[in-house]
Design an enzyme around this catalytic site. Sequence first.
Site, mmCIF file in Angstrom:
data_model
loop_
_atom_site.group_PDB
_atom_site.id
_atom_site.type_symbol
_atom_site.label_atom_id
_atom_site.label_comp_id
_atom_site.label_asym_id
_atom_site.label_seq_id
_atom_site.Cartn_x
_atom_site.Cartn_y
_atom_site.Cartn_z
ATOM 1 N N HIS A 55 61.628 61.663 49.816
ATOM 2 C CA HIS A 55 62.555 61.756 48.688
ATOM 3 C C HIS A 55 62.899 60.372 48.145
ATOM 4 O O HIS A 55 62.749 59.352 48.831
ATOM 5 C CB HIS A 55 63.835 62.486 49.113
ATOM 6 C CG HIS A 55 64.594 61.759 50.192
ATOM 7 N ND1 HIS A 55 65.401 60.659 49.952
ATOM 8 C CD2 HIS A 55 64.647 61.978 51.528
ATOM 9 C CE1 HIS A 55 65.921 60.236 51.084
ATOM 10 N NE2 HIS A 55 65.483 61.015 52.069
ATOM 11 N N GLU A 79 65.712 66.955 57.383
ATOM 12 C CA GLU A 79 65.613 65.817 58.287
ATOM 13 C C GLU A 79 66.216 66.182 59.635
ATOM 14 O O GLU A 79 66.908 67.210 59.775
ATOM 15 C CB GLU A 79 66.357 64.626 57.660
ATOM 16 C CG GLU A 79 66.409 63.341 58.484
ATOM 17 C CD GLU A 79 65.036 62.740 58.733
ATOM 18 O OE1 GLU A 79 64.282 63.352 59.525
ATOM 19 O OE2 GLU A 79 64.741 61.672 58.173
ATOM 20 N N GLN A 80 65.977 65.352 60.636
ATOM 21 C CA GLN A 80 66.613 65.520 61.940
ATOM 22 C C GLN A 80 68.128 65.645 61.767
ATOM 23 O O GLN A 80 68.730 64.957 60.928
ATOM 24 C CB GLN A 80 66.306 64.315 62.824
ATOM 25 C CG GLN A 80 67.001 64.311 64.173
ATOM 26 C CD GLN A 80 66.751 63.028 64.950
ATOM 27 O OE1 GLN A 80 65.868 62.237 64.597
ATOM 28 N NE2 GLN A 80 67.513 62.802 65.995
#
Length: 224
Positions: free
Chosen positions: A16, A93-94
Amino acid sequence: MGVINMASVTLYLVRHGQTYFNIYNKLQGWSNSPLTDKGLADAKSAGERLANVSFAAAYCSDTTRAQQTAATILTENNVSNVKQPISSPFFREQFYGSFEGENMNYVWDQVGRPHGLNGFKEIEEKYSIAKAKDFMKEADPFHDAESNDEYWHRIDRGFDLIRENDDLSDGDNVLVISHGNTLLSLMERYGGGKYDLSVRPENGSVTRLALDDQKITVLGYNEK
């Protein structure tokens, strides 16, 4: 839904565009901050570079930064019929648990200290990015941060979501908007030691993977 019986599709994973949390050096997993002007330009630049790649499908996480990046890239595309990405939490994401939104350097020092290490780089060099996830879960006072196993269970469901798309055919291209630590984690898992994991992928960079019903193969990483 059945898994595609395919030889391979090519995934174009785009990190992104830059966000305000990127500028402020804050952990940004499931939390979110808007794209900056540069972030919008990152997405537009990626879209221009991929303008003549025909995408049969597009996916992104359900975060604004990923959705905005996907929309910009698809708007720039000249040859695809895909107008909207499929959003799913599988592509997030994590999750950093209670460390979300905190200064990255401070957090990784807290995570590494019980193991005699300072910062993410030392953890990655002595152990691995996978182990860094487990160390973070241990260090999180709420233990909500994703462990390595929890993380990959979710991410693998994202790849299965693509495999289960009955509209895809052998040889198709698929756009996936991804995230910095996820791209590093993919390179650790599938890159065969060929990539420098101390360097974060750039915002708007392209990583290409070959995906079939059995395996994932890296075709290119952090291309700009």
